[in-house]
Design an enzyme around this catalytic site. Structure first.
Site, PDB file in Angstrom:
ATOM      1  N   ARG A 201      -4.112 -10.415   0.712  1.00  0.00           N
ATOM      2  CA  ARG A 201      -3.481 -11.368   1.634  1.00  0.00           C
ATOM      3  C   ARG A 201      -3.658 -10.984   3.105  1.00  0.00           C
ATOM      4  NH1 ARG A 201      -3.386 -13.435  -2.817  1.00  0.00           N
ATOM      5  NH2 ARG A 201      -1.676 -14.638  -3.716  1.00  0.00           N
ATOM      6  N   LEU A 202      -4.589 -10.112   3.403  1.00  0.00           N
ATOM      7  CA  LEU A 202      -4.847  -9.709   4.790  1.00  0.00           C
ATOM      8  C   LEU A 202      -5.933 -10.604   5.364  1.00  0.00           C
ATOM      9  CD1 LEU A 202      -4.668  -5.831   4.389  1.00  0.00           C
ATOM     10  CD2 LEU A 202      -2.873  -7.422   5.117  1.00  0.00           C
TER      11      LEU A 202
END
Length: 228
Positions: A201-202
């Protein structure tokens, strides 16, 4: 993107989705490697996804009433010009009524196949009548009749729209004029965000914000990275 989707239903009135999509796009998105103009950047991305994304022109359009009650729906992008994003609709529809009351809108494109999104916020204006008529006459004949037959967003009886369409076919034949109640809206962006899916999720996020006071025909943009 890989998907591990798990759905559970603890009770009849509850549904839990525990999906764990993992995005791992090979590209990198930074303020340094994007184009200076967000509309040019959008055209570059849009052109690149034509062969891999189904219906990339599908976009969510969010509007709101004058009192701030929101609504959203999916429509089709028809043009990106030097000013903004254009779509066409019935001017009596709910979206058009809300745009007339509150002339601002948000757009979102989600291209799942390539793990990309584009988000737009801006002001709206009606497209020039000549442009709307030119586009209307490029549509298939059935779609032209459909624009006349549907009093969009109004309540109708079963079969009412189809019956009206049959009568309009007899009335117009193959020479259908563009309705006065139908035309285009242009969203002139004040901010445009590009999103690229990354592991854990970066995600990469780059935001263009219009410099206050810069003209619509020659805007200046601040470009920044956002936290995922």
């Amino acid at each position: 993107m890989t998907t591990g989707t798990s759905i559970s239903q603890p009770s009849p009135d509850e549904l839990k989705v525990t999906a764990h999509q993992q995005y791992d796009t090979p590209e990198h998105l930074t303020p340094e490697n994007v184009l200076p103009d967000p509309l040019a950047q959008f055209r570059q991305w849009f052109t690149a996804v034509q062969s891999s994304v189904r219906e990339p022109e599908a976009m969510t359009v969010c509007t709101a009433t004058a009192s701030g009650v929101p609504s959203a729906r999916t429509v089709l992008l028809k043009q990106v010009d030097s000013l903004g994003f254009v779509f066409y609709t019935n001017y009596t529809s709910r979206k058009s009524r809300e745009l007339a009351e509150n002339p601002r809108a948000a757009l979102n494109f989600y291209w799942r196949e390539v793990s990309k999104q584009v988000r737009v916020v801006g002001r709206v204006e009606r497209v020039a009548r000549e442009e709307s008529e030119e586009y209307f006459h490029s549509r298939p004949l059935g779609s032209q009749i459909g624009a006349w037959a549907s009093r969009q967003s109004s309540e109708v009886a079963e079969g009412e729209v189809q019956a009206r369409a049959e009568k309009l076919k007899q009335r117009f034949g193959d020479q259908v004029p563009a309705p006065e109640f139908w035309g285009g809206w242009r969203i002139i962006p004040d901010e445009v965000e590009f999103w690229l899916g990354k592991p854990s999720r970066l995600h990469d996020r780059v935001l263009y914000t219009r410099v206050e006071g810069s003209p619509d025909d020659a805007p200046q943009w601040k470009i920044a990275r956002l936290a995922p």
